[in-house]
Design an enzyme around this catalytic site. Sequence first.
Site, PDB file in Angstrom:
ATOM      1  N   HIS A  76      31.912  41.624  35.422  1.00 33.72           N
ATOM      2  CA  HIS A  76      30.541  41.517  36.165  1.00 33.72           C
ATOM      3  C   HIS A  76      30.016  40.282  35.161  1.00 33.72           C
ATOM      4  O   HIS A  76      29.681  39.075  35.988  1.00 33.72           O
ATOM      5  CB  HIS A  76      29.664  42.714  36.013  1.00 33.72           C
ATOM      6  CG  HIS A  76      28.347  42.379  36.646  1.00 33.72           C
ATOM      7  ND1 HIS A  76      28.316  42.125  38.066  1.00 33.72           N
ATOM      8  CD2 HIS A  76      27.135  42.391  35.951  1.00 33.72           C
ATOM      9  CE1 HIS A  76      27.117  42.119  37.979  1.00 33.72           C
ATOM     10  NE2 HIS A  76      26.380  42.007  36.951  1.00 33.72           N
ATOM     11  N   GLN A  78      31.649  37.784  33.693  1.00 30.67           N
ATOM     12  CA  GLN A  78      32.180  36.695  33.973  1.00 30.67           C
ATOM     13  C   GLN A  78      31.905  36.248  35.422  1.00 30.67           C
ATOM     14  O   GLN A  78      32.138  34.986  35.490  1.00 30.67           O
ATOM     15  CB  GLN A  78      33.994  37.130  33.805  1.00 30.67           C
ATOM     16  CG  GLN A  78      34.416  37.327  32.313  1.00 30.67           C
ATOM     17  CD  GLN A  78      34.669  36.098  31.559  1.00 30.67           C
ATOM     18  OE1 GLN A  78      33.767  35.895  30.556  1.00 30.67           O
ATOM     19  NE2 GLN A  78      35.121  35.165  32.009  1.00 30.67           N
ATOM     20  N   ASP A  79      31.791  37.049  36.343  1.00 29.31           N
ATOM     21  CA  ASP A  79      31.288  36.448  37.659  1.00 29.31           C
ATOM     22  C   ASP A  79      30.054  36.184  37.493  1.00 29.31           C
ATOM     23  O   ASP A  79      30.025  34.855  38.251  1.00 29.31           O
ATOM     24  CB  ASP A  79      31.255  37.923  38.487  1.00 29.31           C
ATOM     25  CG  ASP A  79      32.507  38.582  38.935  1.00 29.31           C
ATOM     26  OD1 ASP A  79      33.648  37.921  38.619  1.00 29.31           O
ATOM     27  OD2 ASP A  79      32.629  39.447  39.245  1.00 29.31           O
ATOM     28  N   HIS A  80      29.343  36.555  36.552  1.00 20.89           N
ATOM     29  CA  HIS A  80      28.006  35.809  36.430  1.00 20.89           C
ATOM     30  C   HIS A  80      28.116  34.242  35.759  1.00 20.89           C
ATOM     31  O   HIS A  80      27.590  33.297  36.263  1.00 20.89           O
ATOM     32  CB  HIS A  80      27.081  36.439  35.719  1.00 20.89           C
ATOM     33  CG  HIS A  80      26.161  37.442  36.276  1.00 20.89           C
ATOM     34  ND1 HIS A  80      24.927  37.285  36.922  1.00 20.89           N
ATOM     35  CD2 HIS A  80      26.564  38.828  36.611  1.00 20.89           C
ATOM     36  CE1 HIS A  80      24.382  38.276  37.390  1.00 20.89           C
ATOM     37  NE2 HIS A  80      25.343  39.119  37.235  1.00 20.89           N
TER      38      HIS A  80
END
Length: 108
Positions: A76, A78-80
């Site tokens: 999550h 890394q997605d941000h």
Amino acid sequence: MTAIEEISFKLILHSGNGRSYAFEAIKAAKEGEFVKAEELLEKARKELESAHHIQTQLLQKEAAGENNMINLLLIHAQDHLMTGITVKEIAEELIDLRRDMMKQRGRE
């Protein structure tokens, strides 16, 4: 809290801040406030640079043989980071376009 959870939350914090500053920069440019837009973009760059530094440390540790615990929170985070970087890059382009449009209309 584990070390990887703490790292993940730092990634989320800096990435989210960077993304927010980039959106604020777009809004400022839309209002013709290009100096403010550039200042906000610089804040976005610094926040995302901090997040990227954290990510780089994780990669270096893994390359050195340390096994990082990969969990949903880290994914999550890394997605941000990737979203924040993408928004900043799009913001830079949109601000340039807005500036060019204003120049063509003789309003800057």
